[in-house]
Design a protein around this motif. Structure first.
Motif, PDB file in Angstrom:
ATOM      1  N   ALA A  67       0.851  -1.113   0.268  1.00 10.98           N
ATOM      2  CA  ALA A  67       0.048   0.074  -0.064  1.00 10.98           C
ATOM      3  C   ALA A  67       0.777   1.127   0.188  1.00 10.98           C
ATOM      4  O   ALA A  67       0.708   2.221  -0.788  1.00 10.98           O
ATOM      5  CB  ALA A  67      -0.922   0.108   1.389  1.00 10.98           C
ATOM      6  N   ASN A  68       2.021   1.168   0.955  1.00 16.79           N
ATOM      7  CA  ASN A  68       2.801   2.450   0.809  1.00 16.79           C
ATOM      8  C   ASN A  68       3.405   2.673  -0.417  1.00 16.79           C
ATOM      9  O   ASN A  68       3.803   3.795  -0.923  1.00 16.79           O
ATOM     10  CB  ASN A  68       3.870   2.071   1.814  1.00 16.79           C
ATOM     11  N   ALA A  69       3.789   1.690  -0.962  1.00 15.12           N
ATOM     12  CA  ALA A  69       4.604   1.664  -2.398  1.00 15.12           C
ATOM     13  C   ALA A  69       3.697   2.121  -3.474  1.00 15.12           C
ATOM     14  O   ALA A  69       4.068   2.878  -4.157  1.00 15.12           O
ATOM     15  CB  ALA A  69       5.349   0.106  -3.043  1.00 15.12           C
ATOM     16  N   ASN A  70       2.684   1.771  -3.335  1.00 14.93           N
ATOM     17  CA  ASN A  70       1.263   2.290  -4.136  1.00 14.93           C
ATOM     18  C   ASN A  70       1.166   3.681  -4.081  1.00 14.93           C
ATOM     19  O   ASN A  70       1.064   4.368  -5.040  1.00 14.93           O
ATOM     20  CB  ASN A  70      -0.027   1.338  -3.942  1.00 14.93           C
ATOM     21  N   ASN A  71       1.258   4.066  -2.858  1.00 12.92           N
ATOM     22  CA  ASN A  71       0.789   5.386  -2.525  1.00 12.92           C
ATOM     23  C   ASN A  71       2.202   6.319  -3.102  1.00 12.92           C
ATOM     24  O   ASN A  71       1.817   7.495  -3.838  1.00 12.92           O
ATOM     25  CB  ASN A  71       0.687   5.641  -1.069  1.00 12.92           C
ATOM     26  N   ASP A  72       3.264   5.827  -2.814  1.00  9.95           N
ATOM     27  CA  ASP A  72       4.339   6.684  -3.283  1.00  9.95           C
ATOM     28  C   ASP A  72       4.567   6.659  -4.765  1.00  9.95           C
ATOM     29  O   ASP A  72       4.734   7.730  -5.361  1.00  9.95           O
ATOM     30  CB  ASP A  72       5.661   5.975  -2.790  1.00  9.95           C
ATOM     31  N   THR A  73       4.151   5.745  -5.516  1.00  8.78           N
ATOM     32  CA  THR A  73       4.248   5.571  -7.154  1.00  8.78           C
ATOM     33  C   THR A  73       3.158   6.601  -7.599  1.00  8.78           C
ATOM     34  O   THR A  73       3.270   7.264  -8.486  1.00  8.78           O
ATOM     35  CB  THR A  73       3.784   4.180  -7.490  1.00  8.78           C
ATOM     36  N   LYS A  74       2.032   6.519  -6.911  1.00  9.66           N
ATOM     37  CA  LYS A  74       1.065   7.205  -7.265  1.00  9.66           C
ATOM     38  C   LYS A  74       1.199   8.759  -7.125  1.00  9.66           C
ATOM     39  O   LYS A  74       0.758   9.476  -7.982  1.00  9.66           O
ATOM     40  CB  LYS A  74      -0.295   7.013  -6.405  1.00  9.66           C
ATOM     41  N   ALA A  75       1.850   9.194  -6.148  1.00 15.36           N
ATOM     42  CA  ALA A  75       2.448  10.665  -5.773  1.00 15.36           C
ATOM     43  C   ALA A  75       3.371  10.774  -6.858  1.00 15.36           C
ATOM     44  O   ALA A  75       3.184  12.101  -7.324  1.00 15.36           O
ATOM     45  CB  ALA A  75       2.739  10.713  -4.566  1.00 15.36           C
ATOM     46  N   ALA A  76       4.235  10.129  -7.140  1.00 17.03           N
ATOM     47  CA  ALA A  76       5.292  10.605  -8.157  1.00 17.03           C
ATOM     48  C   ALA A  76       4.668  10.693  -9.523  1.00 17.03           C
ATOM     49  O   ALA A  76       5.165  11.442 -10.349  1.00 17.03           O
ATOM     50  CB  ALA A  76       6.231   9.148  -8.330  1.00 17.03           C
ATOM     51  N   VAL A  77       3.827   9.548  -9.927  1.00 15.88           N
ATOM     52  CA  VAL A  77       3.039  10.018 -11.377  1.00 15.88           C
ATOM     53  C   VAL A  77       2.295  11.059 -11.150  1.00 15.88           C
ATOM     54  O   VAL A  77       2.204  11.826 -12.260  1.00 15.88           O
ATOM     55  CB  VAL A  77       2.255   8.577 -11.515  1.00 15.88           C
ATOM     56  N   GLY A  78       1.686  11.427 -10.285  1.00 12.24           N
ATOM     57  CA  GLY A  78       0.872  12.572 -10.117  1.00 12.24           C
ATOM     58  C   GLY A  78       1.927  13.864 -10.161  1.00 12.24           C
ATOM     59  O   GLY A  78       1.235  15.038 -11.032  1.00 12.24           O
ATOM     60  N   ASP A  79       2.863  13.879  -9.597  1.00 13.24           N
ATOM     61  CA  ASP A  79       3.932  14.814  -9.755  1.00 13.24           C
ATOM     62  C   ASP A  79       4.533  14.855 -11.070  1.00 13.24           C
ATOM     63  O   ASP A  79       4.448  16.294 -11.715  1.00 13.24           O
ATOM     64  CB  ASP A  79       5.099  14.815  -8.852  1.00 13.24           C
ATOM     65  N   ASN A  80       4.611  14.131 -11.912  1.00 12.34           N
ATOM     66  CA  ASN A  80       5.004  13.968 -13.170  1.00 12.34           C
ATOM     67  C   ASN A  80       3.926  14.591 -14.373  1.00 12.34           C
ATOM     68  O   ASN A  80       4.365  15.036 -15.039  1.00 12.34           O
ATOM     69  CB  ASN A  80       5.646  12.519 -13.584  1.00 12.34           C
ATOM     70  N   LEU A  81       2.840  14.390 -13.734  1.00  9.33           N
ATOM     71  CA  LEU A  81       1.747  14.660 -14.772  1.00  9.33           C
ATOM     72  C   LEU A  81       1.674  16.168 -14.642  1.00  9.33           C
ATOM     73  O   LEU A  81       1.183  16.707 -15.768  1.00  9.33           O
ATOM     74  CB  LEU A  81       0.619  13.724 -14.629  1.00  9.33           C
ATOM     75  N   LYS A  82       1.486  16.673 -13.479  1.00 12.79           N
ATOM     76  CA  LYS A  82       1.513  17.965 -13.160  1.00 12.79           C
ATOM     77  C   LYS A  82       2.679  18.621 -14.087  1.00 12.79           C
ATOM     78  O   LYS A  82       2.469  20.059 -14.458  1.00 12.79           O
ATOM     79  CB  LYS A  82       1.586  18.265 -11.601  1.00 12.79           C
ATOM     80  N   HIS A  83       3.842  18.238 -14.040  1.00  9.66           N
ATOM     81  CA  HIS A  83       4.940  18.609 -14.593  1.00  9.66           C
ATOM     82  C   HIS A  83       4.735  18.713 -15.885  1.00  9.66           C
ATOM     83  O   HIS A  83       5.084  19.747 -16.758  1.00  9.66           O
ATOM     84  CB  HIS A  83       6.303  18.203 -14.104  1.00  9.66           C
ATOM     85  N   LEU A  84       4.345  17.787 -16.484  1.00 13.44           N
ATOM     86  CA  LEU A  84       4.065  17.569 -17.915  1.00 13.44           C
ATOM     87  C   LEU A  84       2.769  18.756 -18.378  1.00 13.44           C
ATOM     88  O   LEU A  84       3.043  19.158 -19.254  1.00 13.44           O
ATOM     89  CB  LEU A  84       3.426  16.172 -18.270  1.00 13.44           C
ATOM     90  N   ASP A  85       1.752  18.852 -17.524  1.00 14.45           N
ATOM     91  CA  ASP A  85       1.036  19.735 -17.882  1.00 14.45           C
ATOM     92  C   ASP A  85       1.570  20.970 -18.110  1.00 14.45           C
ATOM     93  O   ASP A  85       0.995  22.132 -18.886  1.00 14.45           O
ATOM     94  CB  ASP A  85      -0.249  19.481 -16.934  1.00 14.45           C
ATOM     95  N   GLN A  86       2.473  21.421 -17.114  1.00 12.75           N
ATOM     96  CA  GLN A  86       3.184  22.911 -17.148  1.00 12.75           C
ATOM     97  C   GLN A  86       3.943  22.843 -18.544  1.00 12.75           C
ATOM     98  O   GLN A  86       3.717  23.990 -19.117  1.00 12.75           O
ATOM     99  CB  GLN A  86       3.882  23.095 -15.848  1.00 12.75           C
ATOM    100  N   LEU A  87       4.474  21.727 -18.861  1.00 14.02           N
ATOM    101  CA  LEU A  87       5.424  21.979 -20.001  1.00 14.02           C
ATOM    102  C   LEU A  87       4.570  22.113 -21.084  1.00 14.02           C
ATOM    103  O   LEU A  87       4.815  23.011 -22.222  1.00 14.02           O
ATOM    104  CB  LEU A  87       6.192  20.602 -20.070  1.00 14.02           C
ATOM    105  N   LEU A  88       3.513  21.441 -21.221  1.00 11.68           N
ATOM    106  CA  LEU A  88       2.474  21.617 -22.171  1.00 11.68           C
ATOM    107  C   LEU A  88       1.931  22.827 -22.562  1.00 11.68           C
ATOM    108  O   LEU A  88       1.646  23.356 -23.650  1.00 11.68           O
ATOM    109  CB  LEU A  88       1.647  20.277 -22.489  1.00 11.68           C
ATOM    110  N   SER A  89       1.344  23.385 -21.489  1.00 14.47           N
ATOM    111  CA  SER A  89       0.728  24.549 -21.379  1.00 14.47           C
ATOM    112  C   SER A  89       1.716  25.630 -21.861  1.00 14.47           C
ATOM    113  O   SER A  89       1.616  26.450 -22.734  1.00 14.47           O
ATOM    114  CB  SER A  89       0.253  24.895 -19.978  1.00 14.47           C
TER     115      SER A  89
END
Length: 59
Positions: A6-28
């Motif tokens: 569960a902790n590994a899943n949460n960490d991965t989810k947070a990392a993916v979310g951060d990467n998606l936010k960064h990608l959104d900023q780059l694309l914008s």
């Protein structure tokens, strides 16, 4: 064991979310530049078309 997964899943989810936010900023940020590039190409095409048309004899 479940807590570890569960902790590994949460960490991965947070990392993916951060990467998606960064990608959104780059694309914008790049969207405006792509619009400017498209306008420049349209303007260049129109100017070249006009310049070429001026080389033909008028009818």
């Amino acid at each position: 064991m479940f807590a570890t997964i569960a902790n590994a899943n949460n960490d991965t989810k947070a990392a993916v979310g951060d990467n998606l936010k960064h990608l959104d900023q780059l694309l914008s940020a790049s969207a405006g530049e792509l619009v400017k590039s498209a306008k420049m190409y349209r303007d260049t095409d129109a100017n070249e078309e006009r310049r070429l048309d001026e080389t033909y004899p008028s009818s």
